[in-house]
Design a protein around this motif. Structure first.
Motif, PDB file in Angstrom:
ATOM      1  N   THR A   8       0.813  -1.095  -0.034  1.00  0.00           N
ATOM      2  CA  THR A   8      -0.373   0.127   0.162  1.00  0.00           C
ATOM      3  C   THR A   8       0.622   0.916  -0.208  1.00  0.00           C
ATOM      4  O   THR A   8       1.937   1.098   0.217  1.00  0.00           O
ATOM      5  CB  THR A   8      -0.825  -0.156   1.219  1.00  0.00           C
ATOM      6  N   GLY A   9       0.157   2.873  -0.492  1.00  0.00           N
ATOM      7  CA  GLY A   9       0.898   3.816  -0.419  1.00  0.00           C
ATOM      8  C   GLY A   9       0.099   4.592  -0.772  1.00  0.00           C
ATOM      9  O   GLY A   9      -1.216   4.445  -0.377  1.00  0.00           O
ATOM     10  N   VAL A  10       0.587   5.720  -1.784  1.00  0.00           N
ATOM     11  CA  VAL A  10      -0.677   6.571  -1.978  1.00  0.00           C
ATOM     12  C   VAL A  10      -0.280   7.033  -3.356  1.00  0.00           C
ATOM     13  O   VAL A  10       0.977   6.769  -4.408  1.00  0.00           O
ATOM     14  CB  VAL A  10      -0.505   7.982  -1.543  1.00  0.00           C
ATOM     15  N   VAL A  11      -0.980   7.685  -3.984  1.00  0.00           N
ATOM     16  CA  VAL A  11      -0.355   8.454  -5.699  1.00  0.00           C
ATOM     17  C   VAL A  11       0.037   9.032  -5.318  1.00  0.00           C
ATOM     18  O   VAL A  11      -0.443   9.972  -4.989  1.00  0.00           O
ATOM     19  CB  VAL A  11      -2.197   8.429  -6.489  1.00  0.00           C
ATOM     20  N   SER A  12       1.444   9.450  -6.107  1.00  0.00           N
ATOM     21  CA  SER A  12       2.457  10.184  -5.526  1.00  0.00           C
ATOM     22  C   SER A  12       2.594  11.018  -6.832  1.00  0.00           C
ATOM     23  O   SER A  12       2.244  12.634  -6.217  1.00  0.00           O
ATOM     24  CB  SER A  12       3.511   9.319  -6.021  1.00  0.00           C
ATOM     25  N   ALA A  13       1.770  10.985  -8.311  1.00  0.00           N
ATOM     26  CA  ALA A  13       1.265  12.292  -9.222  1.00  0.00           C
ATOM     27  C   ALA A  13       0.804  11.181 -10.002  1.00  0.00           C
ATOM     28  O   ALA A  13       0.626  10.107 -10.646  1.00  0.00           O
ATOM     29  CB  ALA A  13       3.592  12.485  -9.660  1.00  0.00           C
ATOM     30  N   LEU A  14       0.476  12.448 -10.765  1.00  0.00           N
ATOM     31  CA  LEU A  14      -0.154  12.004 -12.246  1.00  0.00           C
ATOM     32  C   LEU A  14       0.009  12.499 -13.671  1.00  0.00           C
ATOM     33  O   LEU A  14       1.476  13.574 -13.053  1.00  0.00           O
ATOM     34  CB  LEU A  14      -1.375  12.366 -11.840  1.00  0.00           C
ATOM     35  N   GLY A  15       0.047  12.439 -14.959  1.00  0.00           N
ATOM     36  CA  GLY A  15      -0.191  12.519 -16.061  1.00  0.00           C
ATOM     37  C   GLY A  15       1.913  12.349 -16.353  1.00  0.00           C
ATOM     38  O   GLY A  15       2.329  13.111 -17.168  1.00  0.00           O
ATOM     39  N   ARG A  16       2.563  11.475 -15.949  1.00  0.00           N
ATOM     40  CA  ARG A  16       3.951  10.910 -16.396  1.00  0.00           C
ATOM     41  C   ARG A  16       4.288  10.604 -17.480  1.00  0.00           C
ATOM     42  O   ARG A  16       2.676   9.991 -17.436  1.00  0.00           O
ATOM     43  CB  ARG A  16       4.183  10.407 -15.520  1.00  0.00           C
ATOM     44  N   THR A  17       4.953  10.931 -18.275  1.00  0.00           N
ATOM     45  CA  THR A  17       4.906  10.462 -19.800  1.00  0.00           C
ATOM     46  C   THR A  17       6.227   9.712 -19.402  1.00  0.00           C
ATOM     47  O   THR A  17       7.392  10.273 -19.041  1.00  0.00           O
ATOM     48  CB  THR A  17       5.183  11.375 -20.901  1.00  0.00           C
ATOM     49  N   LEU A  18       6.460   8.411 -19.761  1.00  0.00           N
ATOM     50  CA  LEU A  18       7.687   7.680 -19.959  1.00  0.00           C
ATOM     51  C   LEU A  18       8.162   6.685 -20.649  1.00  0.00           C
ATOM     52  O   LEU A  18       6.776   5.848 -21.829  1.00  0.00           O
ATOM     53  CB  LEU A  18       7.429   6.782 -18.479  1.00  0.00           C
ATOM     54  N   PRO A  19       8.976   6.397 -20.952  1.00  0.00           N
ATOM     55  CA  PRO A  19       9.195   5.301 -22.260  1.00  0.00           C
ATOM     56  C   PRO A  19       8.672   3.394 -22.318  1.00  0.00           C
ATOM     57  O   PRO A  19       9.434   3.574 -20.689  1.00  0.00           O
ATOM     58  CB  PRO A  19      10.892   4.731 -22.299  1.00  0.00           C
ATOM     59  N   SER A  20       7.992   3.089 -22.962  1.00  0.00           N
ATOM     60  CA  SER A  20       7.303   2.216 -22.558  1.00  0.00           C
ATOM     61  C   SER A  20       8.290   0.605 -21.856  1.00  0.00           C
ATOM     62  O   SER A  20       7.534  -0.063 -21.041  1.00  0.00           O
ATOM     63  CB  SER A  20       6.764   1.180 -23.603  1.00  0.00           C
ATOM     64  N   GLY A  21       9.816   1.018 -22.408  1.00  0.00           N
ATOM     65  CA  GLY A  21      10.718   0.090 -21.610  1.00  0.00           C
ATOM     66  C   GLY A  21      11.352  -1.188 -22.804  1.00  0.00           C
ATOM     67  O   GLY A  21      12.041  -1.704 -23.127  1.00  0.00           O
ATOM     68  N   THR A  22       9.855  -1.800 -23.463  1.00  0.00           N
ATOM     69  CA  THR A  22       9.942  -2.288 -24.671  1.00  0.00           C
ATOM     70  C   THR A  22       9.845  -1.768 -26.273  1.00  0.00           C
ATOM     71  O   THR A  22      10.261  -2.327 -26.886  1.00  0.00           O
ATOM     72  CB  THR A  22       9.080  -3.593 -24.594  1.00  0.00           C
ATOM     73  N   SER A  23       9.907  -0.659 -26.462  1.00  0.00           N
ATOM     74  CA  SER A  23       9.922   0.175 -27.178  1.00  0.00           C
ATOM     75  C   SER A  23      10.049   1.382 -27.679  1.00  0.00           C
ATOM     76  O   SER A  23      10.647   1.809 -26.272  1.00  0.00           O
ATOM     77  CB  SER A  23       8.567  -0.085 -28.154  1.00  0.00           C
ATOM     78  N   ASN A  24      10.308   2.168 -28.482  1.00  0.00           N
ATOM     79  CA  ASN A  24      11.044   3.817 -28.655  1.00  0.00           C
ATOM     80  C   ASN A  24       9.684   4.179 -28.477  1.00  0.00           C
ATOM     81  O   ASN A  24      10.064   5.547 -28.065  1.00  0.00           O
ATOM     82  CB  ASN A  24      10.944   3.393 -30.886  1.00  0.00           C
ATOM     83  N   PHE A  25       8.129   4.131 -28.265  1.00  0.00           N
ATOM     84  CA  PHE A  25       7.309   4.652 -28.124  1.00  0.00           C
ATOM     85  C   PHE A  25       7.094   4.836 -26.600  1.00  0.00           C
ATOM     86  O   PHE A  25       7.517   3.965 -25.305  1.00  0.00           O
ATOM     87  CB  PHE A  25       6.522   3.887 -28.392  1.00  0.00           C
ATOM     88  N   SER A  26       6.595   5.461 -26.126  1.00  0.00           N
ATOM     89  CA  SER A  26       6.324   6.433 -24.434  1.00  0.00           C
ATOM     90  C   SER A  26       4.687   6.347 -23.953  1.00  0.00           C
ATOM     91  O   SER A  26       3.583   6.042 -25.351  1.00  0.00           O
ATOM     92  CB  SER A  26       6.413   8.014 -24.424  1.00  0.00           C
ATOM     93  N   ILE A  27       4.688   6.227 -23.093  1.00  0.00           N
ATOM     94  CA  ILE A  27       3.039   5.693 -21.777  1.00  0.00           C
ATOM     95  C   ILE A  27       2.961   7.121 -21.709  1.00  0.00           C
ATOM     96  O   ILE A  27       3.690   7.536 -20.993  1.00  0.00           O
ATOM     97  CB  ILE A  27       3.002   4.714 -21.887  1.00  0.00           C
ATOM     98  N   PRO A  28       1.892   7.813 -22.553  1.00  0.00           N
ATOM     99  CA  PRO A  28       1.488   8.759 -21.573  1.00  0.00           C
ATOM    100  C   PRO A  28       0.356   8.776 -20.019  1.00  0.00           C
ATOM    101  O   PRO A  28      -0.142   7.792 -20.147  1.00  0.00           O
ATOM    102  CB  PRO A  28       0.890   9.357 -22.026  1.00  0.00           C
ATOM    103  N   GLU A  29       0.069   9.545 -19.055  1.00  0.00           N
ATOM    104  CA  GLU A  29      -0.624   9.512 -18.312  1.00  0.00           C
ATOM    105  C   GLU A  29      -0.659   8.583 -17.212  1.00  0.00           C
ATOM    106  O   GLU A  29      -0.663   8.535 -16.643  1.00  0.00           O
ATOM    107  CB  GLU A  29      -1.522   9.908 -19.296  1.00  0.00           C
ATOM    108  N   MET A  30       1.139   8.874 -17.289  1.00  0.00           N
ATOM    109  CA  MET A  30       1.498   7.217 -16.390  1.00  0.00           C
ATOM    110  C   MET A  30       0.716   7.921 -14.788  1.00  0.00           C
ATOM    111  O   MET A  30       0.860   8.859 -14.221  1.00  0.00           O
ATOM    112  CB  MET A  30       2.515   6.743 -16.165  1.00  0.00           C
ATOM    113  N   ILE A  31       0.614   6.472 -14.079  1.00  0.00           N
ATOM    114  CA  ILE A  31       0.219   7.200 -12.339  1.00  0.00           C
ATOM    115  C   ILE A  31       1.439   6.751 -11.339  1.00  0.00           C
ATOM    116  O   ILE A  31       2.054   5.488 -12.029  1.00  0.00           O
ATOM    117  CB  ILE A  31      -0.839   6.628 -11.900  1.00  0.00           C
TER     118      ILE A  31
END
Length: 213
Positions: free
Chosen positions: A21-44
């Motif tokens: 358990t924990g808390v939501v620390s931030a919203l709206g992070r965009t990060l590389p997927s780790g398996t491709s050159n594309f990014s994932i938006p709005e990550m929690i």
């Protein structure tokens, strides 16, 4: 929302049915997927302990509603440092039904490498200091962006001891929606478009506003 309870369920390091358990620390992070050159938006982002083996498990809020799918951690030791990320439920709801129905999901693809247009770069390109947008650094060969005639950065300049990429097109809107950052562009493409859609981009090239399809 930031500060709400976050509960992660998974198999960290092979330990089945583990709950943290924990808390939501931030919203709206965009990060590389780790398996491709594309990014994932709005990550929690969450500080609920997520480790290798948690990926694919749910991130829940206090009443048990799934708010995301645990995906990756940010850690030099590949162990929880309190910085974990989950794909948001809005993207999961869009992608998973297609995966079940068809076995794969294809994202729309523009075909650029880009970055936020910062104040220093805008000034180096003789633009107003408050000009914002997604600066096109590179256009991928045989991509929709190349077919449309988008142009990437063509030179580097040194300003205040920092080397800056300049000269590329600046995307300032897509389908009439303002683009102030690269994240804005990625979010729109992921959430609002499908492959083979045609979109209208408003760009700034050499100080002049243009429209490109």
């Amino acid at each position: 929302f930031v500060g709400q309870r976050a509960i992660a369920i998974g198999n960290p390091f092979g330990q089945e049915w583990t709950l943290t358990t924990g808390v939501v620390s931030a919203l709206g992070r965009t990060l590389p997927s780790g398996t491709s050159n594309f990014s994932i938006p709005e990550m929690i982002q969450t500080d609920a302990a997520i480790n290798p083996g948690n990926s694919g498990g749910p991130l829940l809020e206090r009443d048990g509603r799934v708010i995301g799918v645990n995906t990756l951690i940010m850690s030099r030791e590949r162990a929880s440092a309190g910085v974990g990320f989950a794909i948001p439920g809005s993207i999961v709801e869009k992608v998973v039904p297609v995966l079940i129905e068809e076995g794969s999901y294809t994202y729309a693809w523009l075909g650029i490498v880009g970055q936020d247009l910062e104040r220093e770069t805008a000034l180096a390109m003789d633009l107003p200091a408050d000009q914002r947008g997604a600066l096109v650094i590179e256009v991928v060969d045989e991509s929709p962006a190349e077919d449309a005639g988008l142009e990437g950065s063509n030179q580097r300049v040194r300003q205040n001891g920092v080397q800056l990429q300049v000269g590329g097109d600046i995307i300032v809107a897509i389908e009439g929606q303002p683009v102030r950052t690269m994240d804005d562009l990625i979010v729109y493409l992921v959430k609002e478009t499908q492959p083979d859609d045609r979109v209208t981009l408003e760009i700034v090239r050499d100080g002049r506003e243009m429209t490109i399809e």
